[in-house]
Design a protein around this motif. Structure first.
Motif: not given
Length: 203
Positions: A128-140, A174-182
């Motif tokens: 997100d520009g500040d830190r990794i968001q590891p639960v948002y991943s693409l894994i082979s 540029d779109n870090k609000n995507i990662f707002i979670n509850i």
């Protein structure tokens, strides 16, 4: 190039204890009288023919809503890495793409950026520009053996496993609000205006 719908399985991670939500299943969270997970499931279907909920409770309730469910292979609420391992083990596609059940602002841009890659990709995670968001991943699925070996050591931290892999970060600064979670009930209040505006703009 975009990874095809037939080559990726989408996983909505909903297997945690939700301790900060007093044990309430975050997969059943509602905003404006609608389940967050229903929106995430419908969105995921646009990019994958196979969409699963990874859950360890209320499984019948999820299935009654029409969702396919994978329960963790490793019992005892072992965290999102256990959900990733379960999904890699069960899936028949080249990749899995993950997103958490408590992310009401995930939109098309997440899938478009994450799936826009070449066929040599092994592991991508959002940043997100500040830190990794590891639960948002693409894994082979090629990483299944690597992940099993890591899990067999008793370790459960996603970031630690990522360090052992060839990780590619995908920029969402540029779109870090995507990662707002509850994570807490207070988050529903804090982010209410942002969430409502986002939902309105995508209707």
């Amino acid at each position: 190039m975009m990874i095809k719908k037939t080559d990726v399985t989408a996983i909505i991670l909903s297997g945690g204890k939700s301790e900060r939500m007093n044990g309430e299943d975050k997969g059943l969270l509602m905003i404006n009288n609608d389940l967050i997970i229903k929106k995430l499931h419908a969105l995921s279907k646009n990019y994958s023919n196979e969409v699963y909920v990874n859950a360890n409770r209320n499984i019948d309730q999820y299935r009654d809503m029409g969702f396919k469910v994978w329960e963790d292979i490793i019992p005892g609420y072992q965290g999102p890495l256990a959900g990733m391992y379960t999904s890699l083990k069960n899936s028949n596609t080249r990749y899995i793409i993950t997103l958490p059940c408590d992310g009401p602002l995930v939109n098309d841009e997440y899938f478009k950026r994450m799936l826009n890659t070449n066929d040599q990709t092994k592991l991508r995670s959002a940043h997100d520009g500040d830190r990794i968001q590891p639960v948002y991943s693409l894994i082979s699925r090629d990483l299944l053996v690597s992940l099993k070996s890591f899990m067999d050591t008793g370790q459960r931290k996603i970031d630690k496993w990522f360090e052992s892999c060839e990780l590619e970060l995908v920029d969402f600064s540029d779109n870090k609000n995507i990662f707002i979670n509850i994570n807490r009930e207070a988050d529903l209040i804090e982010y209410k205006e942002i969430i409502n505006k986002s939902l309105e703009s995508h209707e």
